[in-house]
Design a protein around this motif. Structure first.
Motif, PDB file in Angstrom:
ATOM      1  N   PRO A  38      75.179 -11.402   9.006  1.00  3.10           N
ATOM      2  CA  PRO A  38      73.747 -11.568   9.224  1.00  3.10           C
ATOM      3  C   PRO A  38      73.438 -11.309  10.697  1.00  3.10           C
ATOM      4  N   VAL A  39      72.258 -10.795  10.964  1.00  2.00           N
ATOM      5  CA  VAL A  39      71.867 -10.503  12.340  1.00  2.00           C
ATOM      6  C   VAL A  39      71.895 -11.772  13.191  1.00  2.00           C
ATOM      7  N   THR A  40      71.778 -12.930  12.563  1.00  2.00           N
ATOM      8  CA  THR A  40      71.802 -14.207  13.283  1.00  2.00           C
ATOM      9  C   THR A  40      73.182 -14.561  13.820  1.00  2.00           C
ATOM     10  N   GLU A  41      74.225 -13.833  13.405  1.00  2.00           N
ATOM     11  CA  GLU A  41      75.591 -14.131  13.828  1.00  2.00           C
ATOM     12  C   GLU A  41      76.069 -13.215  14.948  1.00  2.00           C
ATOM     13  N   ILE A  42      75.118 -12.712  15.735  1.00  2.00           N
ATOM     14  CA  ILE A  42      75.434 -11.917  16.918  1.00  2.00           C
ATOM     15  C   ILE A  42      74.993 -12.717  18.132  1.00  2.00           C
ATOM     16  N   ALA A  43      75.905 -12.905  19.079  1.00  2.00           N
ATOM     17  CA  ALA A  43      75.562 -13.678  20.275  1.00  2.00           C
ATOM     18  C   ALA A  43      76.065 -12.957  21.519  1.00  2.00           C
ATOM     19  N   MET A 100      68.128 -10.085   7.804  1.00  2.00           N
ATOM     20  CA  MET A 100      68.790  -8.783   7.907  1.00  2.00           C
ATOM     21  C   MET A 100      70.307  -8.954   7.893  1.00  2.00           C
ATOM     22  N   VAL A 101      70.955  -8.171   7.039  1.00  2.00           N
ATOM     23  CA  VAL A 101      72.417  -8.156   6.961  1.00  2.00           C
ATOM     24  C   VAL A 101      72.892  -6.784   7.409  1.00  2.00           C
ATOM     25  N   LEU A 102      73.849  -6.779   8.317  1.00  2.00           N
ATOM     26  CA  LEU A 102      74.391  -5.550   8.879  1.00  2.00           C
ATOM     27  C   LEU A 102      75.766  -5.265   8.293  1.00  2.00           C
ATOM     28  N   SER A 103      76.111  -3.997   8.210  1.00  2.00           N
ATOM     29  CA  SER A 103      77.428  -3.583   7.724  1.00  2.00           C
ATOM     30  C   SER A 103      78.044  -2.648   8.759  1.00  2.00           C
TER      31      SER A 103
END
Length: 159
Positions: A38-43, A100-103
């Motif tokens: 998920p886009v939320t898991e980018i830091a 948003m989910v990224l691959s």
């Protein structure tokens, strides 16, 4: 007499790999291909010069053994970390869209001067993340036990 390592030697142990050159980065790229997050898991920790992504990666190192034994394909949560990051840019990634989910398709290094450059994460759907780095240092570390992939199948890439 020494021998090269084999996949079978790894068993079911969690991965903890580092890349300090492009050859090592190709291994990490192959292991994170088809990983989703998920886009939320980018830091981006600007103060610590670190970009971290918590992703759900396909256990590519286990696909052949799973196929031979009839087991379903597994995924595992892994932390992909890019050290020495000075800045991060994105294309086709809307951080405000919390659903948003990224691959990930691949991870590559674009060399600059004196060891600096950019780590490029190519995403499905024409997206990309680009981290400006002082030096190439990428790690991949499994942080959970493997779980059965929801699809139960290995991703495929028809040509």
């Amino acid at each position: 007499m020494s021998e090269d390592a084999r996949f079978e030697d790894g068993g079911d142990h969690p991965l903890n790999l580092g890349a300090m050159d492009t050859d090592d980065l190709q291994v990490i790229s192959a292991l994170v291909q088809d990983a989703v997050l998920p886009v939320t898991e980018i830091a981006f920790q600007k103060r610590h010069h670190r970009l971290g992504l918590l992703l759900n990666r396909v256990r590519h190192e286990d696909i052949e053994a799973a196929g031979k034994s009839g087991r379903p394909v597994e995924r595992v949560q892994s932390l992909l970390t890019i050290e020495n990051a000075l800045a991060v840019g994105a294309q086709g990634v809307d951080k405000s869209d919390k659903d948003m989910v990224l691959s990930i398709l691949s991870v590559a290094f674009e060399a600059g001067q004196d060891g600096a450059g950019h780590v490029l994460l190519t995403l499905a759907g024409d997206g990309a993340l680009r981290a400006e780095v002082e030096a190439l240092e990428v790690t991949l570390r499994d942080v959970t036990r493997p779980y059965i992939a929801p699809s139960g199948k290995a991703p495929s890439h028809p040509e």
